[in-house]
Design an enzyme around this catalytic site. Structure first.
Site, PDB file in Angstrom:
ATOM      1  CB  CYS A  13      53.065  -3.093  16.574  1.00 48.98           C
ATOM      2  SG  CYS A  13      52.732  -3.777  14.962  1.00 48.98           S
TER       3      CYS A  13
ATOM      4  CG  HIS B 184      54.567   0.972  16.085  1.00 43.69           C
ATOM      5  ND1 HIS B 184      55.591   0.152  15.660  1.00 43.69           N
ATOM      6  CD2 HIS B 184      53.457   0.560  15.425  1.00 43.69           C
ATOM      7  CE1 HIS B 184      55.107  -0.716  14.778  1.00 43.69           C
ATOM      8  NE2 HIS B 184      53.825  -0.485  14.618  1.00 43.69           N
TER       9      HIS B 184
ATOM     10  CG  ASN C  52      54.755  -1.549  11.179  1.00 43.62           C
ATOM     11  OD1 ASN C  52      55.385  -2.060  12.105  1.00 43.62           O
ATOM     12  ND2 ASN C  52      53.445  -1.410  11.204  1.00 43.62           N
TER      13      ASN C  52
END
Ligand code: UT7
Length: 315
Positions: free
Chosen positions: A108, A242, A272
């Protein structure tokens, strides 16, 4: 360098929490308060490489740059249908660029690592124009029978075009190997000589450990950069974090003692999307006019590895 164009693409299929509860022992009443997610975009008939190319073209359009003027393409990706060639090489062909390209897998945190790689190449005098594309389909990594994991993710692609400038004020990269907390294992082709046992294991996650790491790593990376630059959290106009869980974002925000309006989010509608999350959010904020020229932005992301990173830049 400085970012002069952004683009993003989401798959059209929207999956709500209620849709998940039709085949999983879960509910909106569990998912929303714990994650802030209402729905996510999930790949159906799209190909990730097409989404990546489209996001790249949008970013090039926004930058007013032709693909042939690019000096490097960096693609951040964890999983896609191609093991080889690299997604960046597919993007090179799809956009009509002629420059070298590389794929990175920093989970990520990929957008921050890509920014650092671009900035390092620029400072070494090797590039002027760089395209970063983060394209991810984490919904293909999870078991859709595992309510602990699959409810959290969505797919998408986000891109940014960078050129010469001194807008990137600092980047902090971190890694703290803890491979059993968030991982997926795939089985490779057998050979006549393989004697070890091999298994396919979909994405596994120790949620609470990842949560704690995320808050510590992200607030730590940002604070490290602020200290290094002699800045206070108040001097940052927007924090683009994020988008994994609204509670993680709020915890980082509280660590930094900052108001909610400085933290644009899209986790509610996107879930996500791994490394694509930061550049998609950046693109949405850019196109909605949320970012003003001269604003100070702090970007930060964390993920499997564990790997994390933060960047402070002028918009
Ligand atoms: O890019 C990084 C990727 N990962 C992350 O960012 C994840 C970070 N972690 C988190 O976001 C949170 O830890 C979660 C959202 C995953 C979980 O929230 P939590 O408040 O830490 O819940 P928990 O782990 O304490 O789970 C509580 C219960 C468990 O049941 P028992 O054992 O207490 O009876 C789970 O089985 O909730 C259960 N559960 C669910 N129930 C309904 C787990 N997932 C679900 C679900 N629906 N989808």
């Amino acid at each position: 360098m400085k970012i002069i164009g952004t683009g993003s693409v989401l798959p059209k299929q929207i999956v709500t929490n209620d849709m998940l509860s039709e085949f999983l022992d879960t509910s909106d009443a569990w998912i929303y308060p714990r994650t802030g997610i209402k729905h996510r975009h999930v790949i159906s008939d799209e190909k990730l490489e097409d989404m990546a190319i489209e996001a790249a073209k949008k970013a090039l359009d926004d930058a007013g740059m032709k693909a042939e003027d690019l000096d490097f393409i960096i693609c951040s990706n964890v999983v896609n249908e191609y093991i080889t060639p690299s997604l960046s090489c597919i993007i090179q062909g799809g956009t009509g660029a002629a420059c070298p390209c590389i794929d990175i897998n920093c989970a990520c945190a990929g957008f921050i690592y890509a920014l650092d790689f671009a900035e390092a190449q620029y400072r070494a005098g090797r590039v002027q124009n760089v395209l970063i594309v983060c394209a991810e389909e984490p919904t293909r990594m999870t078991s859709w029978k595992d309510r602990n994991v699959c409810v959290l993710f969505g797919d998408g692609a986000g891109a940014a075009v960078l050129t010469a400038g001194d807008n990137i004020k600092g980047i902090k990269l971190s890694a703290a190997s803890s491979t059993e907390k968030l991982y997926q294992i795939r089985k490779l082709e057998p050979t006549p000589y393989i004697t070890k046992e091999e298994v396919d294991i979909p994405l596994q996650m120790k949620g609470q450990d990842v949560f704690k790491f995320a808050v510590k790593a992200s607030s730590g990376d940002i604070q490290y950069l602020l200290d290094k630059l002699g800045m206070t959290p108040d001097q940052v106009d927007k924090y683009l974090l994020h988008q994994a869980n609204i509670r993680i974002i709020n915890s980082i925000r509280e660590h930094l003692g900052q108001p909610e309006e400085k933290f644009p989010t899209n986790v509610e509608t996107h879930g996500n999307s791994s490394s694509a999350s930061c550049p998609i959010l950046l693109d949405e904020c850019n196109r909605k006019g949320i970012l003003k020229r001269g604003d100070t932005l702090a970007l930060s992301a964390f993920g499997a590895g564990f790997i994390s990173g933060a960047a402070i830049m002028e918009w």
